[in-house]
Enzyme design. Structure first.
Site, PDB file in Angstrom:
ATOM      1  N   HIS A  52      11.271   2.018  28.506  1.00 36.42           N
ATOM      2  CA  HIS A  52      12.101   0.946  27.954  1.00 36.42           C
ATOM      3  C   HIS A  52      12.600   1.283  26.551  1.00 36.42           C
ATOM      4  O   HIS A  52      12.964   0.385  25.793  1.00 36.42           O
ATOM      5  CB  HIS A  52      11.329  -0.371  27.970  1.00 36.42           C
ATOM      6  CG  HIS A  52      10.913  -0.780  29.346  1.00 36.42           C
ATOM      7  ND1 HIS A  52      11.811  -1.214  30.297  1.00 36.42           N
ATOM      8  CD2 HIS A  52       9.699  -0.743  29.968  1.00 36.42           C
ATOM      9  CE1 HIS A  52      11.168  -1.463  31.425  1.00 36.42           C
ATOM     10  NE2 HIS A  52       9.884  -1.177  31.252  1.00 36.42           N
ATOM     11  N   LYS A  65     -10.863   1.530   1.505  1.00 38.07           N
ATOM     12  CA  LYS A  65     -11.693   1.117   2.630  1.00 38.07           C
ATOM     13  C   LYS A  65     -11.647  -0.389   2.874  1.00 38.07           C
ATOM     14  O   LYS A  65     -11.569  -0.843   3.998  1.00 38.07           O
ATOM     15  CB  LYS A  65     -13.130   1.555   2.345  1.00 38.07           C
ATOM     16  CG  LYS A  65     -14.096   1.244   3.450  1.00 38.07           C
ATOM     17  CD  LYS A  65     -13.904   2.210   4.585  1.00 38.07           C
ATOM     18  CE  LYS A  65     -14.788   1.907   5.760  1.00 38.07           C
ATOM     19  NZ  LYS A  65     -14.265   2.546   6.978  1.00 38.07           N
ATOM     20  N   ARG A  72     -13.491   2.730  -2.089  1.00 40.25           N
ATOM     21  CA  ARG A  72     -12.725   1.486  -2.226  1.00 40.25           C
ATOM     22  C   ARG A  72     -11.412   1.680  -2.969  1.00 40.25           C
ATOM     23  O   ARG A  72     -10.607   0.764  -3.092  1.00 40.25           O
ATOM     24  CB  ARG A  72     -13.565   0.447  -2.983  1.00 40.25           C
ATOM     25  CG  ARG A  72     -14.877   0.137  -2.321  1.00 40.25           C
ATOM     26  CD  ARG A  72     -15.642  -0.890  -3.121  1.00 40.25           C
ATOM     27  NE  ARG A  72     -14.937  -2.140  -3.135  1.00 40.25           N
ATOM     28  CZ  ARG A  72     -15.086  -3.096  -2.225  1.00 40.25           C
ATOM     29  NH1 ARG A  72     -15.938  -2.934  -1.244  1.00 40.25           N
ATOM     30  NH2 ARG A  72     -14.411  -4.206  -2.309  1.00 40.25           N
ATOM     31  N   GLU A  92      -3.085   7.889   9.431  1.00 42.98           N
ATOM     32  CA  GLU A  92      -3.758   7.667   8.155  1.00 42.98           C
ATOM     33  C   GLU A  92      -4.421   8.919   7.604  1.00 42.98           C
ATOM     34  O   GLU A  92      -4.569   9.049   6.398  1.00 42.98           O
ATOM     35  CB  GLU A  92      -4.754   6.508   8.231  1.00 42.98           C
ATOM     36  CG  GLU A  92      -5.943   6.727   9.116  1.00 42.98           C
ATOM     37  CD  GLU A  92      -6.927   5.545   9.058  1.00 42.98           C
ATOM     38  OE1 GLU A  92      -7.604   5.312  10.060  1.00 42.98           O
ATOM     39  OE2 GLU A  92      -7.029   4.876   8.019  1.00 42.98           O
ATOM     40  N   LYS A  97      -5.356   6.744  13.630  1.00 44.94           N
ATOM     41  CA  LYS A  97      -6.197   7.737  12.959  1.00 44.94           C
ATOM     42  C   LYS A  97      -5.347   8.915  12.489  1.00 44.94           C
ATOM     43  O   LYS A  97      -5.526   9.432  11.400  1.00 44.94           O
ATOM     44  CB  LYS A  97      -7.303   8.270  13.901  1.00 44.94           C
ATOM     45  CG  LYS A  97      -8.409   7.315  14.220  1.00 44.94           C
ATOM     46  CD  LYS A  97      -9.442   7.141  13.119  1.00 44.94           C
ATOM     47  CE  LYS A  97      -9.240   5.904  12.328  1.00 44.94           C
ATOM     48  NZ  LYS A  97      -9.687   4.635  12.797  1.00 44.94           N
ATOM     49  N   GLU A 129      -5.355   3.357  18.676  1.00 45.43           N
ATOM     50  CA  GLU A 129      -6.362   3.811  17.708  1.00 45.43           C
ATOM     51  C   GLU A 129      -6.188   5.299  17.405  1.00 45.43           C
ATOM     52  O   GLU A 129      -6.282   5.727  16.254  1.00 45.43           O
ATOM     53  CB  GLU A 129      -7.766   3.491  18.251  1.00 45.43           C
ATOM     54  CG  GLU A 129      -8.920   3.886  17.375  1.00 45.43           C
ATOM     55  CD  GLU A 129      -8.903   3.273  15.975  1.00 45.43           C
ATOM     56  OE1 GLU A 129      -8.076   2.394  15.683  1.00 45.43           O
ATOM     57  OE2 GLU A 129      -9.725   3.722  15.155  1.00 45.43           O
ATOM     58  N   CYS A 180     -10.588  -1.294  -5.019  1.00 42.45           N
ATOM     59  CA  CYS A 180     -11.242  -1.209  -6.310  1.00 42.45           C
ATOM     60  C   CYS A 180     -12.757  -1.385  -6.141  1.00 42.45           C
ATOM     61  O   CYS A 180     -13.209  -2.279  -5.442  1.00 42.45           O
ATOM     62  CB  CYS A 180     -10.750  -2.228  -7.318  1.00 42.45           C
ATOM     63  SG  CYS A 180      -9.017  -2.049  -7.708  1.00 42.45           S
ATOM     64  N   ASN A 216     -11.219  -6.457  -9.555  1.00 44.92           N
ATOM     65  CA  ASN A 216     -10.804  -6.131  -8.194  1.00 44.92           C
ATOM     66  C   ASN A 216     -10.081  -7.359  -7.665  1.00 44.92           C
ATOM     67  O   ASN A 216     -10.593  -8.461  -7.784  1.00 44.92           O
ATOM     68  CB  ASN A 216     -12.052  -5.823  -7.357  1.00 44.92           C
ATOM     69  CG  ASN A 216     -11.746  -5.701  -5.885  1.00 44.92           C
ATOM     70  OD1 ASN A 216     -10.641  -5.334  -5.492  1.00 44.92           O
ATOM     71  ND2 ASN A 216     -12.721  -6.022  -5.050  1.00 44.92           N
ATOM     72  N   GLY A 217      -8.892  -7.169  -7.091  1.00 44.50           N
ATOM     73  CA  GLY A 217      -8.143  -8.306  -6.550  1.00 44.50           C
ATOM     74  C   GLY A 217      -6.779  -8.416  -7.198  1.00 44.50           C
ATOM     75  O   GLY A 217      -6.303  -7.462  -7.815  1.00 44.50           O
ATOM     76  N   TRP A 254      -7.739   0.972  -6.925  1.00 45.34           N
ATOM     77  CA  TRP A 254      -6.682   1.079  -5.914  1.00 45.34           C
ATOM     78  C   TRP A 254      -5.539   0.265  -6.490  1.00 45.34           C
ATOM     79  O   TRP A 254      -5.623  -0.952  -6.615  1.00 45.34           O
ATOM     80  CB  TRP A 254      -7.148   0.510  -4.577  1.00 45.34           C
ATOM     81  CG  TRP A 254      -6.154   0.706  -3.476  1.00 45.34           C
ATOM     82  CD1 TRP A 254      -5.990   1.825  -2.703  1.00 45.34           C
ATOM     83  CD2 TRP A 254      -5.180  -0.245  -3.011  1.00 45.34           C
ATOM     84  NE1 TRP A 254      -4.975   1.630  -1.793  1.00 45.34           N
ATOM     85  CE2 TRP A 254      -4.461   0.367  -1.961  1.00 45.34           C
ATOM     86  CE3 TRP A 254      -4.844  -1.536  -3.375  1.00 45.34           C
ATOM     87  CZ2 TRP A 254      -3.431  -0.270  -1.275  1.00 45.34           C
ATOM     88  CZ3 TRP A 254      -3.814  -2.180  -2.698  1.00 45.34           C
ATOM     89  CH2 TRP A 254      -3.122  -1.537  -1.649  1.00 45.34           C
TER      90      TRP A 254
HETATM   91  C1  F6R Z   1      -8.392   2.365   9.875  1.00 42.60           C
HETATM   92  C2  F6R Z   1      -9.121   1.312   9.196  1.00 42.60           C
HETATM   93  C3  F6R Z   1      -8.414   0.026   8.930  1.00 42.60           C
HETATM   94  C4  F6R Z   1      -9.396  -1.148   9.043  1.00 42.60           C
HETATM   95  C5  F6R Z   1      -8.696  -2.452   8.610  1.00 42.60           C
HETATM   96  C6  F6R Z   1      -9.618  -3.645   8.754  1.00 42.60           C
HETATM   97  O1  F6R Z   1      -9.193   3.473  10.084  1.00 42.60           O
HETATM   98  O2  F6R Z   1     -10.244   1.472   8.823  1.00 42.60           O
HETATM   99  O3  F6R Z   1      -7.317  -0.161   9.778  1.00 42.60           O
HETATM  100  O4  F6R Z   1      -9.839  -1.247  10.351  1.00 42.60           O
HETATM  101  O5  F6R Z   1      -8.287  -2.347   7.280  1.00 42.60           O
HETATM  102  O6  F6R Z   1     -10.776  -3.479   7.998  1.00 42.60           O
HETATM  103  P1  F6R Z   1     -12.065  -4.358   8.265  1.00 42.60           P
HETATM  104  O7  F6R Z   1     -12.605  -3.972   9.590  1.00 42.60           O
HETATM  105  O8  F6R Z   1     -12.998  -4.024   7.144  1.00 42.60           O
HETATM  106  O9  F6R Z   1     -11.609  -5.790   8.241  1.00 42.60           O
END
Ligand code: F6R
Length: 616
Positions: A508, A611, A27, A492, A489, A485, A2, A101-102, A75
């Site tokens: 395994h 985000k 957000r 998501e 990527k 990683e 949010c 937000n929250g 969100w």
């Molecule tokens: C994936 C991504 C998330 C963040 C995670 C932690 O691309 O961005 O997995 O890495 O939500 O976020 P931060 O770094 O803001 O604590």
């Protein structure tokens, strides 16, 4: 999760708030809404879906002109992402508007009590209770909206940023925060409130940090901050170090592509000022004493998602350089167990946003057990660095695309600075060796620049495999973190089944997933610097090839051995093994970005994500 914007001044509040919301959309983008206050009237519009839907709605004639407004991008947590659950929410009189937000954890009981007193709810959200509680508080005699907010906040449990306006108070916006971000932008004859500075950076770089459990009253010429009990407090001023252009796409189609291409500069900015001309490491900003750091006997890295992957990579380097046992934990798991932590534990919290609730709660848990907390963070003044004993900022600049890219590379670099600093203090490796590694770190921006030359080739490969159902990623050592990683990527962004494994684990169990034509991306270690691991991974490649998999190898430029085993090879510069992840990750970022584009997905705003994850 949010995004929140508030504006009071002389400009059109509609324009300022909508422009701010554009920067807050990362957000959350399930719905958007605004409220404008005019002479004793409230004008509210809200719409499910992205901000564009709200903007379309706001092309209607007769929108009142107003210099005070609030806006929200959602969100969804409580209630479906529809028009009714979109914020702002109003009280029954229609005079109070609130955005949030929250999560208000005790909303269910509050809602029951309010319903029993005859109040009718219009939405399924936890937020709406606040509108009614504010209204009740004012009816019961609170002197002002700010007084009502202070009273109501004391009844709420959980995490919240709340921003409210009242039709009968057209000169004030009231905000409150607990465990959720809210910053003030200070203008001349105008002021701003937002979840982060990118909402108002086009207007001012002067900002105020708000602390926990504080209420802010924003007028066009004044800002008053108090505790929930009404004591006036001095909020901490800060100046934003980047400018408005950094939060724009700057000619790129996608923020993600822009941020991938910014990585050489981001890495250079992380290193800037921390290596002196003789390559001696200076981390003056670490506010934990040298003696305390020397006495550290275990390191605990806590983080989530991509940041956790940076931590997994750092673990290899920490143990090699400092000989301090290092563990890496999901913040959300660490928080709810009874860990063995002592005053000699250095807890390193990695977080781009500095607001991730799971990480924040884990930081508090570690501190309660006596650990010293060092955070590695990209966002100035965020809650996690504020609650840590020391912070190392990555200075990567704003990361707008939901999928993290430049934050990841800079987090690895920042952890390495910490690792080498500890090694320097504890004398676990020689000064000469440390200097050699620092010189290599200093060369990283140029190496990342080189790997960016592979972008077009990787995009071609991604398009070729865009219809695949599944992709596996394998790595060993630091390459395992890169594999995880790469898989994250792809999940998501391309909404595709993708998993990362340590290559040795495959046999395994996961090898049963291999079938004819499955794409397996392998992060291949250097044949000269890590010959044993290289040999092992070649065997792993053979095992999956024998079962019909296609291999895409991410291999160093002079590795000819891999040629006969891989269907496709992306070459990356040949670096020290610990630095290899910095370049090997870049093609995987591009791969996921292009795969998602080819599958028709919104790369910057993938479904169901936001985000900054400010709920547990
Ligand atoms: C994936 C991504 C998330 C963040 C995670 C932690 O691309 O961005 O997995 O890495 O939500 O976020 P931060 O770094 O803001 O604590």
């Amino acid at each position: 999760m949010c995004g929140i914007v508030g504006y009071i001044g002389a400009k059109s509040a509609l324009e300022v708030v909508l422009a701010g919301l554009k920067h807050m959309e990362y957000r959350g983008y399930d719905s958007a809404g605004i409220s404008l206050v005019t002479e004793n009237e409230l004008f509210t519009r809200k719409k499910a879906g992205k901000l564009g839907n709200l903007q379309e709605l706001l092309t209607e004639p007769g929108i009142p002109s107003s210099n005070l407004g609030i806006g929200h991008t959602r969100w969804a947590t409580h209630g479906a992402p529809n028009d009714l659950n979109a914020h702002p929410h109003l009280d029954e009189s229609g005079k109070i508007a609130i955005i949030h937000n929250g999560i208000i954890e005790n909303f269910s009981q509050l809602r029951k009590d309010l319903t029993a007193s005859g109040i009718k709810f219009n939405s399924e959200t936890d937020t709406e209770v606040v509108a009614h509680l504010l209204s009740n508080s004012l009816t019961a005699g609170s002197n002002s909206l700010a007084d009502a907010m202070r009273e109501v906040c004391q009844k709420l449990h959980g995490a919240f940023t709340l921003v409210a306006v009242h039709a009968d108070s057209p000169d004030v916006i009231v905000g409150a925060r607990r465990n959720s971000p809210l910053v003030v932008g200070l203008g001349v004859g105008e002021n701003f409130l937002a979840s982060d500075v990118s909402a108002f950076i086009a207007h001012t770089k002067n900002a105020l940090e708000l602390g926990q459990d504080q209420v802010v009253e924003l007028r066009k010429d004044s800002v008053i901050v108090t505790t929930f009990n009404g004591e006036v407090v001095q909020a901490k001023p800060f100046t934003v170090t980047w400018d408005a252009a950094a939060a724009e796409k700057g000619g790129f189609d996608l923020f993600m592509l822009k941020e991938i291409s910014e990585q050489p500069k981001a890495v250079a900015d992380t290193l800037r000022g921390r290596l002196n001309i003789d390559h001696i490491l200076k981390l003056d900003e670490l506010k934990i004493s040298e003696q305390e750091l020397i006495e550290i006997d275990n390191i605990l890295i806590i983080a989530c998602g991509t940041a956790l992957h940076a931590g997994l990579i750092a673990k290899y380097a920490f143990e090699e350089w400092t000989r301090i046992p290092t563990s890496v934990e999901f913040a959300s798991e660490f928080r709810y167990r009874n860990p063995v932590v002592t005053t000699r534990t250095l807890c390193i919290a990695i977080s781009q946003s500095g607001e991730t609730m799971d990480t924040l709660m884990a930081v508090r848990h570690a501190k309660e057990q006596g650990a010293r907390v060092l955070s590695i963070c990209n966002t100035q003044g965020a809650t996690i660095p504020r609650e840590s004993d020391a912070v190392l900022y990555t200075h990567a600049g704003p990361e707008i695309a939901v999928a993290s890219t430049k934050a990841f590379l800079t987090q690895i670099v920042a952890t390495y600075l910490v690792g080498l600093y500890l090694a320097q203090l504890k004398k676990t490796i020689s000064t000469v060796k440390i200097q050699e590694l620092l010189i290599l770190l200093a060369s990283l921006p140029a190496e990342v620049d080189l790997v960016l030359d592979t972008i077009e080739e990787v995009r071609g490969l991604a398009r070729k495999f865009a219809n695949n159902k599944s992709v596996l990623f394998l790595g060993r050592g630091v390459g395992y973190g890169v594999a995880l990683e790469g898989a994250l990527k792809l999940k998501e962004l391309a909404y595709m089944h993708a998993e990362g494994f340590p290559a040795g684990e495959l046999k395994h169990g996961p090898i049963a997933l291999i079938e004819e034509g499955l794409l397996v991306v392998v992060v291949v270690p250097s044949p000269t610097q890590q010959p044993v691991l290289h040999e092992k991974i070649i065997s792993n490649i053979q095992e999956v090839r024998a079962r019909g998999a296609l291999i895409l190898a991410i291999a160093v430029e002079d590795d000819q051995i891999v040629d006969e085993f891989a269907s496709h090879i992306v070459r990356v510069p040949h670096l020290n093994p610990f630095l290899q992840p910095i370049v090997s990750t870049v093609p995987l970022q591009v791969f996921a970005c292009e795969m998602a584009t080819a599958r028709g997905h919104d790369v910057d705003q993938p479904r169901n994500l936001a985000k900054s994850v400010t709920v547990e």
